[in-house]
Design a protein around this motif. Structure first.
Motif, PDB file in Angstrom:
ATOM      1  N   PHE A   1      41.594  36.485  43.540  1.00  0.00           N
ATOM      2  CA  PHE A   1      41.021  35.142  43.700  1.00  0.00           C
ATOM      3  C   PHE A   1      40.226  35.075  45.001  1.00  0.00           C
ATOM      4  CE2 PHE A   1      40.719  30.735  44.850  1.00  0.00           C
ATOM      5  CZ  PHE A   1      40.725  30.017  43.660  1.00  0.00           C
ATOM      6  N   GLU A   2      40.796  35.637  46.083  1.00  0.00           N
ATOM      7  CA  GLU A   2      40.124  35.612  47.380  1.00  0.00           C
ATOM      8  C   GLU A   2      38.788  36.358  47.335  1.00  0.00           C
ATOM      9  OE1 GLU A   2      44.227  34.559  47.776  1.00  0.00           O
ATOM     10  OE2 GLU A   2      43.332  36.391  46.941  1.00  0.00           O
ATOM     11  N   GLU A   3      38.737  37.465  46.607  1.00  0.00           N
ATOM     12  CA  GLU A   3      37.493  38.232  46.496  1.00  0.00           C
ATOM     13  C   GLU A   3      36.442  37.475  45.679  1.00  0.00           C
ATOM     14  OE1 GLU A   3      38.720  42.891  46.836  1.00  0.00           O
ATOM     15  OE2 GLU A   3      39.518  41.773  45.123  1.00  0.00           O
ATOM     16  N   HIS A   4      36.900  36.752  44.659  1.00  0.00           N
ATOM     17  CA  HIS A   4      35.975  35.904  43.899  1.00  0.00           C
ATOM     18  C   HIS A   4      35.429  34.794  44.791  1.00  0.00           C
ATOM     19  CE1 HIS A   4      36.087  37.106  39.595  1.00  0.00           C
ATOM     20  NE2 HIS A   4      37.201  37.719  39.964  1.00  0.00           N
ATOM     21  N   LEU A   5      36.308  34.166  45.553  1.00  0.00           N
ATOM     22  CA  LEU A   5      35.877  33.087  46.433  1.00  0.00           C
ATOM     23  C   LEU A   5      34.911  33.619  47.497  1.00  0.00           C
ATOM     24  CD1 LEU A   5      36.116  30.128  47.098  1.00  0.00           C
ATOM     25  CD2 LEU A   5      38.219  30.619  48.379  1.00  0.00           C
ATOM     26  N   LYS A   6      35.210  34.768  48.024  1.00  0.00           N
ATOM     27  CA  LYS A   6      34.310  35.404  48.999  1.00  0.00           C
ATOM     28  C   LYS A   6      32.951  35.686  48.367  1.00  0.00           C
ATOM     29  CE  LYS A   6      33.931  39.491  51.982  1.00  0.00           C
ATOM     30  NZ  LYS A   6      34.652  40.687  52.507  1.00  0.00           N
ATOM     31  N   GLY A   7      32.966  36.244  47.173  1.00  0.00           N
ATOM     32  CA  GLY A   7      31.710  36.553  46.484  1.00  0.00           C
ATOM     33  C   GLY A   7      30.877  35.319  46.234  1.00  0.00           C
ATOM     34  N   PHE A   8      31.530  34.216  45.901  1.00  0.00           N
ATOM     35  CA  PHE A   8      30.811  32.967  45.648  1.00  0.00           C
ATOM     36  C   PHE A   8      30.243  32.387  46.940  1.00  0.00           C
ATOM     37  CE2 PHE A   8      31.055  28.264  45.457  1.00  0.00           C
ATOM     38  CZ  PHE A   8      29.980  28.061  44.597  1.00  0.00           C
ATOM     39  N   ILE A   9      31.040  32.362  47.995  1.00  0.00           N
ATOM     40  CA  ILE A   9      30.581  31.767  49.257  1.00  0.00           C
ATOM     41  C   ILE A   9      29.429  32.571  49.846  1.00  0.00           C
ATOM     42  CG2 ILE A   9      31.243  31.316  51.655  1.00  0.00           C
ATOM     43  CD1 ILE A   9      33.993  30.429  50.554  1.00  0.00           C
ATOM     44  N   TYR A  10      29.501  33.887  49.773  1.00  0.00           N
ATOM     45  CA  TYR A  10      28.390  34.694  50.290  1.00  0.00           C
ATOM     46  C   TYR A  10      27.132  34.508  49.440  1.00  0.00           C
ATOM     47  CZ  TYR A  10      30.618  37.058  54.174  1.00  0.00           C
ATOM     48  OH  TYR A  10      31.201  37.327  55.390  1.00  0.00           O
TER      49      TYR A  10
ATOM     50  N   LEU B   1      28.452  36.681  40.561  1.00  0.00           N
ATOM     51  CA  LEU B   1      29.022  37.614  39.584  1.00  0.00           C
ATOM     52  C   LEU B   1      28.801  39.063  39.997  1.00  0.00           C
ATOM     53  CD1 LEU B   1      28.067  35.841  36.221  1.00  0.00           C
ATOM     54  CD2 LEU B   1      30.318  35.947  37.315  1.00  0.00           C
ATOM     55  N   ARG B   2      27.639  39.365  40.557  1.00  0.00           N
ATOM     56  CA  ARG B   2      27.373  40.726  41.045  1.00  0.00           C
ATOM     57  C   ARG B   2      28.318  41.096  42.192  1.00  0.00           C
ATOM     58  NH1 ARG B   2      21.618  41.767  41.557  1.00  0.00           N
ATOM     59  NH2 ARG B   2      21.827  41.039  43.691  1.00  0.00           N
ATOM     60  N   ASN B   3      28.640  40.106  43.022  1.00  0.00           N
ATOM     61  CA  ASN B   3      29.541  40.354  44.148  1.00  0.00           C
ATOM     62  C   ASN B   3      30.945  40.733  43.695  1.00  0.00           C
ATOM     63  OD1 ASN B   3      27.612  39.910  46.130  1.00  0.00           O
ATOM     64  ND2 ASN B   3      28.136  37.754  46.421  1.00  0.00           N
ATOM     65  N   VAL B   4      31.289  40.358  42.461  1.00  0.00           N
ATOM     66  CA  VAL B   4      32.590  40.770  41.915  1.00  0.00           C
ATOM     67  C   VAL B   4      32.405  41.799  40.798  1.00  0.00           C
ATOM     68  CG1 VAL B   4      33.864  38.723  42.634  1.00  0.00           C
ATOM     69  CG2 VAL B   4      32.684  38.701  40.412  1.00  0.00           C
TER      70      VAL B   4
END
Length: 252
Positions: A42-51, A166-169
Motif C-alpha cells: 500500500f505504501e509503495e502504491h501511495l508513493k507511486g501516486f504522490i510522485y 501505474l508505471r511507478n508500481v
C-alpha cells in the motif's frame, strides 16, 4: 507500420547511453520487478501516486534530486501519519524545495487525504491495491481512476497522471504526456494519428506487441530524448540537425 521501429528504438537507446548521464531507471526497474513477481505494498502504491502528482508540470529532475526530502516530508508514505499531515504545511515545504506548481500543487495537497481514503476504499472492495490494478486491463484501470463519474476517481488526476502512477508500481503502459504526444504525432514520427490519450495508449500497445519492446521502455527512450535536463533533442523547438532518428521523422 512499414518502418523498422525496433531499429529506431535501438538507435535511441545507444544515443542516450552516450549522451545522457545519470539517466533515471526507476520505472523500468518497477516494471521489471513486477514481471519478476514483486508485490507492491500500500505504501509503495501511495508513493507511486504522490510522485506522479508531484511530477505534473514540474521538472522530474528537480523532484528526483530531492527524493530523500520528499520521502521524509510525506511520512515515508505511512497512510495514517500522512492523513494527519497539514496540506498547508506540505504546500509550504514543497515551495521551499522549489518543486511547487501554481497550477496543480495546492489542489493536490488539499485533496491528498481524500485520495488516500479512495485508495483505502479500493483496498476494502478488492482486498488490496495490487488486486485492483491487475484485475483488468491497464486501460480499464486508468478509466476507473481518472473518469469523473467513477466510484474510484482520484481527485486532480487525469489520464496521464494515472498512467504515471501505474508505471511507478510496475504496470507496463505508456504515459501520453506532452513530449510523447508531440514526438509520436503526425508532424514528427507519425506513429499515432490522433491526439487522444487513449488512442496513443492503444497504438503504443500495438507497436510494443509488434516489435517486442515494452511500452515503458519505448516511453523511457522517447521521453529522455525530448525532455529538458536530459536529451533535449526533440523539444518544442526541435534540434533536427543533431537528431539521430530523422530518417523516421516527417519534420526531419
Amino acid at each position: 507500420m512499414d518502418k523498422d521501429y525496433f531499429k529506431m528504438f535501438n538507435i535511441l537507446d545507444e544515443y542516450l547511453k552516450d549522451k545522457v548521464p545519470d539517466i533515471d531507471l526507476t520505472i523500468l526497474e518497477a516494471v521489471n520487478n513486477r514481471k519478476n513477481g514483486k508485490v507492491f505494498s500500500f505504501e509503495e502504491h501511495l508513493k507511486g501516486f504522490i510522485y506522479a502528482q508531484l511530477s505534473a508540470l514540474v521538472s522530474w529532475k528537480k523532484i528526483k534530486d530531492n527524493q530523500t526530502k520528499f520521502d521524509e516530508l510525506f511520512c515515508n508514505f505511512e497512510r495514517n501519519a500522512l492523513k494527519e499531515q497539514s496540506a498547508d504545511f506540505l504546500i509550504e515545504e514543497i515551495k521551499k524545495l522549489k518543486c511547487y506548481s501554481p497550477y496543480t500543487t495546492k489542489n493536490q495537497m488539499q485533496s491528498l487525504k481524500a485520495n488516500i481514503e479512495t485508495f483505502e476504499k479500493i483496498e476494502q472492495d478488492f482486498g488490496s491495491l495490487e488486486k485492483f490494478v491487475t484485475h483488468t486491463t491497464p486501460v480499464n484501470i486508468i478509466k476507473l481512476l481518472s473518469h469523473y463519474n467513477s466510484t474510484y476517481k482520484l481527485r486532480y488526476s487525469g489520464v496521464a497522471l494515472v498512467c504515471e502512477y501505474l508505471r511507478n508500481v510496475g504496470i507496463d503502459v505508456i504515459k501520453p504526456d506532452v513530449h510523447i504526444k508531440r514526438i509520436l504525432g503526425a508532424e514528427r514520427l507519425n506513429i499515432v494519428k490522433s491526439k487522444s490519450d487513449y488512442a496513443i495508449i492503444r497504438e503504443c500497445k500495438k507497436l510494443s506487441d509488434k516489435i517486442g519492446i515494452s511500452q515503458v521502455k519505448m516511453d523511457y527512450l522517447l521521453w529522455n530524448y525530448c525532455s529538458k535536463g536530459y536529451g533535449e533533442v526533440c523539444t518544442a523547438k526541435p534540434k533536427c540537425a543533431k537528431c539521430v532518428i530523422k530518417e523516421y521523422c516527417n519534420k526531419g
